[in-house]
Design an enzyme around this catalytic site. Sequence first.
Site, PDB file in Angstrom:
ATOM      1  N   SER A  62       0.892  -1.301  -0.023  1.00 47.22           N
ATOM      2  CA  SER A  62      -0.107  -0.179  -0.096  1.00 47.22           C
ATOM      3  C   SER A  62       0.724   1.394  -0.040  1.00 47.22           C
ATOM      4  O   SER A  62       0.336   2.452   0.208  1.00 47.22           O
ATOM      5  CB  SER A  62      -0.988  -0.151   1.414  1.00 47.22           C
ATOM      6  OG  SER A  62      -2.041  -0.903   0.951  1.00 47.22           O
ATOM      7  N   LYS A  65       0.015   3.901  -2.555  1.00 48.31           N
ATOM      8  CA  LYS A  65      -0.824   4.893  -2.332  1.00 48.31           C
ATOM      9  C   LYS A  65      -0.342   6.182  -2.169  1.00 48.31           C
ATOM     10  O   LYS A  65      -1.021   7.241  -2.378  1.00 48.31           O
ATOM     11  CB  LYS A  65      -1.740   4.751  -1.298  1.00 48.31           C
ATOM     12  CG  LYS A  65      -2.751   3.373  -1.544  1.00 48.31           C
ATOM     13  CD  LYS A  65      -3.582   3.189  -0.218  1.00 48.31           C
ATOM     14  CE  LYS A  65      -4.557   1.972  -0.516  1.00 48.31           C
ATOM     15  NZ  LYS A  65      -3.941   0.736  -0.043  1.00 48.31           N
ATOM     16  N   SER A 122      -6.005   3.159   4.865  1.00 48.59           N
ATOM     17  CA  SER A 122      -5.315   2.257   3.608  1.00 48.59           C
ATOM     18  C   SER A 122      -6.428   1.503   2.899  1.00 48.59           C
ATOM     19  O   SER A 122      -6.123   0.342   2.347  1.00 48.59           O
ATOM     20  CB  SER A 122      -4.164   1.273   3.992  1.00 48.59           C
ATOM     21  OG  SER A 122      -3.480   0.988   3.087  1.00 48.59           O
TER      22      SER A 122
END
Length: 382
Positions: A62, A65, A122
């Site tokens: 993640s 991101k 997340s």
Amino acid sequence: MIKKLSLTLVIAIVFTSIPLFCAEVNAVTEETVTAPSAILMESSSGKVLFEKNPHEQRPCASITKVMTMLLVCEAIDSGKLSLDDTITASAHAASMGGSDIWLEEGETMSANDMIKATVVASANDAAVALAEHLCGSEEVFVQKMNEKANQLGMKDTVFKNCNGLDEDGHITSAYDVAVMSRELMKHEMIFDYTSIWLDNLRDGKTQIVNTNKLLKTYKGITGLKTGTTNDAGCCMAASATRGDMSLVAVVLGCNSGKERFSDAAALLDYGFANFSVTQLKAPDDLPKTIKVENGMQKNIGIGCDINSSIVLDKNSGSKIVSKIDLPESIEAPVASGQKLGTVTYSLNGKAVKNFEITALQHAEQISFASVFSVLLNSIISL
């Protein structure tokens, strides 16, 4: 007797642990950092303070991101996206697994809440919903992510999705993560989200908790993003600020969340303990004007735009030395903005920063026509 013995034991443990703690702060090595790939970077300059296999290509979960949010922040800055915009979740967005906020197809949320879900919780589904809202599809958004990566010089990176779920060929490196993290940190609005520990969505019906545990334990922490998948392991890009210095530490592929946070904290500690940032300023002996030869003016103003900083090793004893390279006079004509000289800053005899000294105004060359024009204007004004 037992109480005295216990107190003595506690004191012994505390004092014998101090040298170990100091050693961890002042010396970070490839062996003490458990992550197979890591980097520590000073954010204003991009100077690398520590690295371990920084260009090794790996999945980053993640932390992907970070790039998603960079494009979102740019869209907000350009007016393409407003925090009040309503975003509708598609079937594709709602189908994401892993960390999510369980969006249902057709469900709507404000862009602000979608960003909050993406950064704090997340949420993979929220990230996709943002991507689709901005570009029509996740696929087109991912193309924009890769274009931005190329612009930033992220040569180790290929994005295949916007949320970091494991996918063949979705790779980056610790160095590239630091580069995009540094770029995201230029958008100060992101810290409004990365600093949130606990919040809620859906009018309080859904509670979200930040995945960055350093928010509760590390002095000066400002963000930035964690990530965990089977392929990537436990990863983190951690940002922190103390005084005038901001750092970003990246660790990829840790075996556990505990190691991830421990490695990131150790890197940040090392940076703050051993380095400092000095803001550069114009030398005191830099002239404000320069003599003009054969010009309609005898002198013109000069300037040097110095807006930068230098990272110093606290243990080196190095001092910043400035050198002005500027002639005593300049031949006319001179154009406003014309380069006239340089100011060079050096460390240990090595030039590290250069800035142009430029003319602040135009100086016309003396000629019969120009002199006659000045004389005529003087007569007319009488």
